[in-house]
Design a protein around this motif. Sequence first.
Motif, PDB file in Angstrom:
ATOM      1  N   PRO A 195      32.635  37.082  40.881  1.00 40.98           N
ATOM      2  CA  PRO A 195      33.186  37.982  41.903  1.00 40.98           C
ATOM      3  C   PRO A 195      32.144  38.465  42.907  1.00 40.98           C
ATOM      4  O   PRO A 195      32.453  38.609  44.093  1.00 40.98           O
ATOM      5  CB  PRO A 195      33.748  39.144  41.075  1.00 40.98           C
ATOM      6  CG  PRO A 195      34.022  38.570  39.726  1.00 40.98           C
ATOM      7  CD  PRO A 195      32.953  37.548  39.511  1.00 40.98           C
ATOM      8  N   ARG A 196      30.903  38.696  42.453  1.00 40.29           N
ATOM      9  CA  ARG A 196      29.892  39.218  43.390  1.00 40.29           C
ATOM     10  C   ARG A 196      29.514  38.162  44.431  1.00 40.29           C
ATOM     11  O   ARG A 196      29.239  38.501  45.591  1.00 40.29           O
ATOM     12  CB  ARG A 196      28.668  39.725  42.626  1.00 40.29           C
ATOM     13  CG  ARG A 196      27.851  38.690  41.902  1.00 40.29           C
ATOM     14  CD  ARG A 196      26.943  39.325  40.845  1.00 40.29           C
ATOM     15  NE  ARG A 196      26.236  40.475  41.343  1.00 40.29           N
ATOM     16  CZ  ARG A 196      24.924  40.491  41.609  1.00 40.29           C
ATOM     17  NH1 ARG A 196      24.208  39.412  41.419  1.00 40.29           N
ATOM     18  NH2 ARG A 196      24.338  41.575  42.050  1.00 40.29           N
ATOM     19  N   VAL A 208      25.026  43.439  46.089  1.00 35.90           N
ATOM     20  CA  VAL A 208      26.090  43.184  47.050  1.00 35.90           C
ATOM     21  C   VAL A 208      26.519  44.496  47.703  1.00 35.90           C
ATOM     22  O   VAL A 208      26.900  44.524  48.879  1.00 35.90           O
ATOM     23  CB  VAL A 208      27.276  42.491  46.356  1.00 35.90           C
ATOM     24  CG1 VAL A 208      28.432  42.287  47.333  1.00 35.90           C
ATOM     25  CG2 VAL A 208      26.850  41.146  45.779  1.00 35.90           C
ATOM     26  N   ARG A 209      26.452  45.587  46.957  1.00 37.64           N
ATOM     27  CA  ARG A 209      26.806  46.893  47.532  1.00 37.64           C
ATOM     28  C   ARG A 209      25.881  47.247  48.696  1.00 37.64           C
ATOM     29  O   ARG A 209      26.326  47.753  49.731  1.00 37.64           O
ATOM     30  CB  ARG A 209      26.726  47.964  46.445  1.00 37.64           C
ATOM     31  CG  ARG A 209      27.144  49.349  46.920  1.00 37.64           C
ATOM     32  CD  ARG A 209      27.162  50.321  45.748  1.00 37.64           C
ATOM     33  NE  ARG A 209      28.141  49.912  44.742  1.00 37.64           N
ATOM     34  CZ  ARG A 209      28.328  50.550  43.598  1.00 37.64           C
ATOM     35  NH1 ARG A 209      27.610  51.627  43.311  1.00 37.64           N
ATOM     36  NH2 ARG A 209      29.235  50.137  42.748  1.00 37.64           N
ATOM     37  N   LEU A 210      24.572  46.951  48.545  1.00 37.41           N
ATOM     38  CA  LEU A 210      23.630  47.197  49.636  1.00 37.41           C
ATOM     39  C   LEU A 210      23.944  46.294  50.827  1.00 37.41           C
ATOM     40  O   LEU A 210      23.909  46.739  51.982  1.00 37.41           O
ATOM     41  CB  LEU A 210      22.201  46.954  49.153  1.00 37.41           C
ATOM     42  CG  LEU A 210      21.099  47.057  50.221  1.00 37.41           C
ATOM     43  CD1 LEU A 210      21.027  48.470  50.777  1.00 37.41           C
ATOM     44  CD2 LEU A 210      19.748  46.632  49.652  1.00 37.41           C
ATOM     45  N   VAL A 211      24.258  45.042  50.561  1.00 37.23           N
ATOM     46  CA  VAL A 211      24.631  44.123  51.643  1.00 37.23           C
ATOM     47  C   VAL A 211      25.827  44.677  52.414  1.00 37.23           C
ATOM     48  O   VAL A 211      25.834  44.686  53.649  1.00 37.23           O
ATOM     49  CB  VAL A 211      24.959  42.730  51.065  1.00 37.23           C
ATOM     50  CG1 VAL A 211      25.480  41.810  52.169  1.00 37.23           C
ATOM     51  CG2 VAL A 211      23.737  42.113  50.402  1.00 37.23           C
ATOM     52  N   ALA A 212      26.837  45.148  51.693  1.00 34.95           N
ATOM     53  CA  ALA A 212      28.034  45.685  52.343  1.00 34.95           C
ATOM     54  C   ALA A 212      27.709  46.931  53.155  1.00 34.95           C
ATOM     55  O   ALA A 212      28.200  47.089  54.285  1.00 34.95           O
ATOM     56  CB  ALA A 212      29.090  45.992  51.287  1.00 34.95           C
ATOM     57  N   ALA A 213      26.888  47.820  52.592  1.00 33.56           N
ATOM     58  CA  ALA A 213      26.556  49.061  53.304  1.00 33.56           C
ATOM     59  C   ALA A 213      25.803  48.765  54.600  1.00 33.56           C
ATOM     60  O   ALA A 213      26.092  49.350  55.654  1.00 33.56           O
ATOM     61  CB  ALA A 213      25.726  49.966  52.393  1.00 33.56           C
ATOM     62  N   ALA A 259      35.858  47.296  49.240  1.00 37.66           N
ATOM     63  CA  ALA A 259      35.300  48.338  48.368  1.00 37.66           C
ATOM     64  C   ALA A 259      36.405  49.080  47.628  1.00 37.66           C
ATOM     65  O   ALA A 259      36.263  49.406  46.440  1.00 37.66           O
ATOM     66  CB  ALA A 259      34.470  49.314  49.198  1.00 37.66           C
ATOM     67  N   LEU A 260      37.522  49.343  48.302  1.00 31.91           N
ATOM     68  CA  LEU A 260      38.640  50.037  47.657  1.00 31.91           C
ATOM     69  C   LEU A 260      39.228  49.188  46.531  1.00 31.91           C
ATOM     70  O   LEU A 260      39.498  49.693  45.432  1.00 31.91           O
ATOM     71  CB  LEU A 260      39.709  50.356  48.698  1.00 31.91           C
ATOM     72  CG  LEU A 260      40.931  51.134  48.210  1.00 31.91           C
ATOM     73  CD1 LEU A 260      40.519  52.498  47.670  1.00 31.91           C
ATOM     74  CD2 LEU A 260      41.948  51.295  49.352  1.00 31.91           C
ATOM     75  N   CYS A 261      39.413  47.895  46.789  1.00 35.20           N
ATOM     76  CA  CYS A 261      39.953  47.002  45.747  1.00 35.20           C
ATOM     77  C   CYS A 261      38.998  46.901  44.568  1.00 35.20           C
ATOM     78  O   CYS A 261      39.431  46.902  43.406  1.00 35.20           O
ATOM     79  CB  CYS A 261      40.215  45.621  46.332  1.00 35.20           C
ATOM     80  SG  CYS A 261      41.549  45.575  47.558  1.00 35.20           S
ATOM     81  N   HIS A 262      37.700  46.850  44.853  1.00 35.05           N
ATOM     82  CA  HIS A 262      36.721  46.773  43.774  1.00 35.05           C
ATOM     83  C   HIS A 262      36.739  48.047  42.940  1.00 35.05           C
ATOM     84  O   HIS A 262      36.661  48.002  41.711  1.00 35.05           O
ATOM     85  CB  HIS A 262      35.325  46.556  44.363  1.00 35.05           C
ATOM     86  CG  HIS A 262      34.232  46.616  43.340  1.00 35.05           C
ATOM     87  ND1 HIS A 262      34.037  45.636  42.392  1.00 35.05           N
ATOM     88  CD2 HIS A 262      33.266  47.563  43.106  1.00 35.05           C
ATOM     89  CE1 HIS A 262      33.008  45.958  41.623  1.00 35.05           C
ATOM     90  NE2 HIS A 262      32.525  47.119  42.035  1.00 35.05           N
ATOM     91  N   GLY A 263      36.869  49.205  43.623  1.00 36.25           N
ATOM     92  CA  GLY A 263      36.910  50.457  42.882  1.00 36.25           C
ATOM     93  C   GLY A 263      38.126  50.546  41.980  1.00 36.25           C
ATOM     94  O   GLY A 263      38.032  50.999  40.833  1.00 36.25           O
ATOM     95  N   ARG A 264      39.281  50.111  42.452  1.00 36.29           N
ATOM     96  CA  ARG A 264      40.487  50.148  41.618  1.00 36.29           C
ATOM     97  C   ARG A 264      40.381  49.197  40.445  1.00 36.29           C
ATOM     98  O   ARG A 264      40.807  49.499  39.332  1.00 36.29           O
ATOM     99  CB  ARG A 264      41.707  49.795  42.466  1.00 36.29           C
ATOM    100  CG  ARG A 264      42.100  50.889  43.452  1.00 36.29           C
ATOM    101  CD  ARG A 264      43.349  50.509  44.208  1.00 36.29           C
ATOM    102  NE  ARG A 264      43.808  51.601  45.075  1.00 36.29           N
ATOM    103  CZ  ARG A 264      44.854  51.520  45.874  1.00 36.29           C
ATOM    104  NH1 ARG A 264      45.566  50.383  45.919  1.00 36.29           N
ATOM    105  NH2 ARG A 264      45.203  52.552  46.623  1.00 36.29           N
ATOM    106  N   ARG A 265      39.790  48.013  40.682  1.00 36.81           N
ATOM    107  CA  ARG A 265      39.656  47.047  39.597  1.00 36.81           C
ATOM    108  C   ARG A 265      38.691  47.568  38.537  1.00 36.81           C
ATOM    109  O   ARG A 265      38.919  47.420  37.338  1.00 36.81           O
ATOM    110  CB  ARG A 265      39.166  45.705  40.150  1.00 36.81           C
ATOM    111  CG  ARG A 265      39.096  44.610  39.102  1.00 36.81           C
ATOM    112  CD  ARG A 265      38.876  43.247  39.725  1.00 36.81           C
ATOM    113  NE  ARG A 265      37.666  43.198  40.518  1.00 36.81           N
ATOM    114  CZ  ARG A 265      37.633  43.100  41.842  1.00 36.81           C
ATOM    115  NH1 ARG A 265      38.767  43.064  42.516  1.00 36.81           N
ATOM    116  NH2 ARG A 265      36.504  43.056  42.496  1.00 36.81           N
TER     117      ARG A 265
END
Length: 423
Positions: free
Chosen positions: A221-222, A285-290, A392-398
């Motif tokens: 997934p990442r 990946v979170r840093l890449v997204a930010a 990010a929202l979908c990842h948080g819910r999952r």
Amino acid sequence: MRWWSAANLVSNAGTWMQLTVQNLLVLQITGSAAMTGLSVAVQAAPGLLLGVAGGAAVDSWPRKITATVSQAALGFVAFVTAALVAFDLLNAGVLMALAAVTGLIATVDGPACALLGNDLVEARDVPSAIALGSVVHSVGRLAGAALAGGTVAWFGTAAAYVANGLSFLVVASVIPFLKPVPRPPHGEAPAAAPARGPRAAGKPAARGGAREGLAFFLRRPRLVALAGITGVSAIFGRNYGLTLAVLVTGPLAGDAEDFGTVATVLAVGGTIGAVLAGRLRRPSVRLVAAMAASGALLQVVAGLSPSLAVLVLLVAPMAVVESISDTAGSTVLQTDPPARLRGRVLGVWRSASTGWGLAGPPLLGLLMEAAGARGALVAGGLVVVGAIGVGALCHGRRTLSTTVVPARRVPAAEPLPELTPMV
């Protein structure tokens, strides 16, 4: 690593020297802007169609030999092109064939050289090595573009191809003397003895090896998220050579020199971002997204710039955060897979990145025709931010659904077990 970086600096300068004059050469030979675009597409096509196969070859063959041969082959193509230009024998058909051969070699050369550079440092220093590669790329780009004009003016167009061919030979001559750092494959147990059999002899991977890399990529997934972030950003947020050129020369009433200033600030900001990214130890990946979202928001503001001075102030931080995002993403991509699959994963990435690299400019061109340069920058930035936010929202819910496990309930229809008296 110092020898490798110095050789790549020379190679990057030679490559950008050639790229600076290549489109002009195609236009001069064919007289058609469409043919110029077609030559770019022909060179990119092997990466789109054969990227996974090229990555599988890198995983199967000895890396130093693969990189040496591919660099020498690219140098040979540059020398052949120089000779054809010098003797006025280059035509559209030969030009397309040379572009296709260059693209084919690059499907192997790209992942081989990227992974070889990582092999020269300890595992903890791989992010710094990738960041150093970004710095070398940026400095080589500036040097090559600066040298191209003088080289062509003094020695002619063929000289740019000769210089690029020599720069490839510099890298090929350095590789045999490099000493990779010995370490076990990432995420795998150290080998008890030297490898034997077909793989040790450098024979091709087993049948289905390329599919294994694609399957691994799709199951992670990442990596899928990284591809999504990078793809959306590349299509709607990174084509500044197109969008900012139209913005500067259109709504901001600037000229080519003004756009040159903006391009220089972008290059300097990218170099600074790569240096800062060298401090990263465990990019995510979170840093890449930010960083990608931050760059997209700055792009929205840049699209609303009232003057050229304000735009110049904005493009520097845009380049910094996007360079950090790119370097962090490259580190995740090159270190997340196990060592035996890294070439194939890079091959999958090459195919995907070639796809969005070809799709981005036409889509952005249509968007600029519909909404103008300002509208394209604003709308593109908002699309990037929105896509990252939804992801990010979908990842948080999952994540929440996998961490909260409901208590098991006994169905009402299930009979309770009978108690048997002990005699």
